[in-house]
Design a protein around this motif. Structure first.
Motif, PDB file in Angstrom:
ATOM      1  N   ALA A 130     -34.330 -12.243   3.553  1.00 23.63           N
ATOM      2  CA  ALA A 130     -34.865 -13.118   2.516  1.00 23.63           C
ATOM      3  C   ALA A 130     -36.325 -13.419   2.824  1.00 23.63           C
ATOM      4  N   VAL A 131     -36.987 -14.037   1.859  1.00 20.34           N
ATOM      5  CA  VAL A 131     -38.277 -14.653   2.126  1.00 20.34           C
ATOM      6  C   VAL A 131     -37.995 -16.082   2.580  1.00 20.34           C
ATOM      7  N   TYR A 132     -38.569 -16.450   3.708  1.00 20.10           N
ATOM      8  CA  TYR A 132     -38.350 -17.770   4.281  1.00 20.10           C
ATOM      9  C   TYR A 132     -39.575 -18.643   4.018  1.00 20.10           C
ATOM     10  N   TYR A 133     -39.304 -19.835   3.493  1.00 17.19           N
ATOM     11  CA  TYR A 133     -40.352 -20.786   3.153  1.00 17.19           C
ATOM     12  C   TYR A 133     -40.209 -22.050   3.982  1.00 17.19           C
ATOM     13  N   CYS A 134     -41.327 -22.565   4.403  1.00 11.66           N
ATOM     14  CA  CYS A 134     -41.392 -23.852   5.089  1.00 11.66           C
ATOM     15  C   CYS A 134     -41.697 -24.936   4.057  1.00 11.66           C
ATOM     16  N   ALA A 135     -41.113 -26.104   4.222  1.00  7.29           N
ATOM     17  CA  ALA A 135     -41.343 -27.192   3.285  1.00  7.29           C
ATOM     18  C   ALA A 135     -41.451 -28.518   4.017  1.00  7.29           C
ATOM     19  N   ALA A 136     -42.235 -29.415   3.435  1.00  8.01           N
ATOM     20  CA  ALA A 136     -42.375 -30.785   3.943  1.00  8.01           C
ATOM     21  C   ALA A 136     -41.881 -31.746   2.870  1.00  8.01           C
ATOM     22  N   ASP A 137     -41.188 -32.781   3.310  1.00 12.68           N
ATOM     23  CA  ASP A 137     -40.626 -33.757   2.377  1.00 12.68           C
ATOM     24  C   ASP A 137     -41.133 -35.145   2.733  1.00 12.68           C
ATOM     25  N   ARG A 138     -41.334 -35.977   1.736  1.00 10.88           N
ATOM     26  CA  ARG A 138     -41.852 -37.321   2.001  1.00 10.88           C
ATOM     27  C   ARG A 138     -40.827 -38.200   2.719  1.00 10.88           C
ATOM     28  N   TYR A 139     -39.551 -37.826   2.671  1.00 10.54           N
ATOM     29  CA  TYR A 139     -38.540 -38.566   3.418  1.00 10.54           C
ATOM     30  C   TYR A 139     -38.522 -38.127   4.875  1.00 10.54           C
ATOM     31  N   TYR A 140     -38.314 -39.067   5.761  1.00 12.64           N
ATOM     32  CA  TYR A 140     -38.325 -38.823   7.208  1.00 12.64           C
ATOM     33  C   TYR A 140     -37.271 -37.808   7.600  1.00 12.64           C
ATOM     34  N   PHE A 141     -36.118 -37.868   6.922  1.00 14.63           N
ATOM     35  CA  PHE A 141     -35.063 -36.889   7.142  1.00 14.63           C
ATOM     36  C   PHE A 141     -34.277 -36.729   5.855  1.00 14.63           C
ATOM     37  N   THR A 142     -34.016 -35.520   5.491  1.00 13.52           N
ATOM     38  CA  THR A 142     -33.282 -35.244   4.273  1.00 13.52           C
ATOM     39  C   THR A 142     -32.548 -33.922   4.388  1.00 13.52           C
ATOM     40  N   VAL A 162     -43.601 -32.435  -0.508  1.00 14.20           N
ATOM     41  CA  VAL A 162     -45.037 -32.654  -0.577  1.00 14.20           C
ATOM     42  C   VAL A 162     -45.803 -31.442  -0.090  1.00 14.20           C
ATOM     43  N   GLY A 163     -45.083 -30.397   0.264  1.00  9.12           N
ATOM     44  CA  GLY A 163     -45.733 -29.177   0.709  1.00  9.12           C
ATOM     45  C   GLY A 163     -44.747 -28.019   0.680  1.00  9.12           C
ATOM     46  N   TRP A 164     -45.283 -26.838   0.412  1.00 11.48           N
ATOM     47  CA  TRP A 164     -44.458 -25.616   0.312  1.00 11.48           C
ATOM     48  C   TRP A 164     -45.324 -24.455   0.755  1.00 11.48           C
ATOM     49  N   GLY A 165     -44.826 -23.671   1.698  1.00 15.90           N
ATOM     50  CA  GLY A 165     -45.625 -22.559   2.219  1.00 15.90           C
ATOM     51  C   GLY A 165     -45.611 -21.337   1.312  1.00 15.90           C
ATOM     52  N   GLN A 166     -46.299 -20.304   1.760  1.00 16.26           N
ATOM     53  CA  GLN A 166     -46.408 -19.085   0.958  1.00 16.26           C
ATOM     54  C   GLN A 166     -45.262 -18.120   1.236  1.00 16.26           C
ATOM     55  N   GLY A 167     -44.518 -18.366   2.294  1.00 15.70           N
ATOM     56  CA  GLY A 167     -43.360 -17.548   2.601  1.00 15.70           C
ATOM     57  C   GLY A 167     -43.640 -16.445   3.593  1.00 15.70           C
ATOM     58  N   THR A 168     -42.613 -16.072   4.341  1.00 16.01           N
ATOM     59  CA  THR A 168     -42.691 -14.950   5.257  1.00 16.01           C
ATOM     60  C   THR A 168     -41.404 -14.147   5.121  1.00 16.01           C
ATOM     61  N   GLN A 169     -41.533 -12.829   5.052  1.00 13.93           N
ATOM     62  CA  GLN A 169     -40.391 -11.960   4.801  1.00 13.93           C
ATOM     63  C   GLN A 169     -39.626 -11.679   6.085  1.00 13.93           C
ATOM     64  N   VAL A 170     -38.317 -11.823   6.012  1.00 14.02           N
ATOM     65  CA  VAL A 170     -37.425 -11.435   7.104  1.00 14.02           C
ATOM     66  C   VAL A 170     -36.485 -10.366   6.555  1.00 14.02           C
ATOM     67  N   ALA A 171     -36.465  -9.223   7.197  1.00 11.97           N
ATOM     68  CA  ALA A 171     -35.583  -8.135   6.782  1.00 11.97           C
ATOM     69  C   ALA A 171     -34.716  -7.727   7.967  1.00 11.97           C
ATOM     70  N   VAL A 172     -33.414  -7.699   7.748  1.00  2.00           N
ATOM     71  CA  VAL A 172     -32.474  -7.359   8.807  1.00  2.00           C
ATOM     72  C   VAL A 172     -31.783  -6.050   8.427  1.00  2.00           C
ATOM     73  N   SER A 173     -31.923  -5.064   9.280  1.00  2.00           N
ATOM     74  CA  SER A 173     -31.327  -3.764   9.018  1.00  2.00           C
ATOM     75  C   SER A 173     -30.052  -3.585   9.833  1.00  2.00           C
ATOM     76  N   SER A 174     -29.179  -2.759   9.322  1.00  3.96           N
ATOM     77  CA  SER A 174     -27.910  -2.526  10.026  1.00  3.96           C
ATOM     78  C   SER A 174     -28.050  -1.406  11.043  1.00  3.96           C
TER      79      SER A 174
END
Length: 123
Positions: free
Chosen positions: A92-104, A111-123
């Protein structure tokens, strides 16, 4: 808004490991709940893991429990996702995110969303 930049994705064989990093800038990093989402082709993003502002509380979706570990270094404004025993369905493409809540476990007040990084798993 918080600016987020992910790194560490790539191609790995099933059973292998990868560590994703997300560097944050702007805002008050240690006050934000942080999380990792992933989006497989043709599907909506889903929350994989989240962590509280102090790193003391974590959440994992069932499919990654025991294999993935989320952590953060507030001195470096960085959050990590250690992924072990990777499976093809982790591809999948993995995205990092920030939330205004301390824990959720939903991260719906982002309040933030990254551009994503691709992870590919082959068999």
């Amino acid at each position: 808004q918080v600016q987020l930049v992910e790194s560490g994705g790539g191609l790995v064989q099933a059973g292998g490991s990868l560590t994703l990093s997300c560097a944050a800038s702007g805002g008050s990093f240690s006050s934000y709940g942080m999380g990792w989402f992933r989006q497989a082709p043709g599907k909506e993003p889903t929350l994989v893991a989240s962590i509280s502002g102090d790193g003391g509380t974590t959440y994992y979706t069932d499919s990654v429990k025991g294999r993935f570990t989320i952590s953060r270094d507030n001195a470096k404004n960085t959050v990590y996702l250690q992924m072990n025993s990777l499976k093809r369905e982790d591809t999948a493409v993995y995205y990092c995110a920030a939330d205004r809540y301390y824990f959720t476990t939903s991260m719906t007040r982002r309040v933030g969303w990254g551009q994503g990084t691709q992870v590919a798993v082959s068999s």
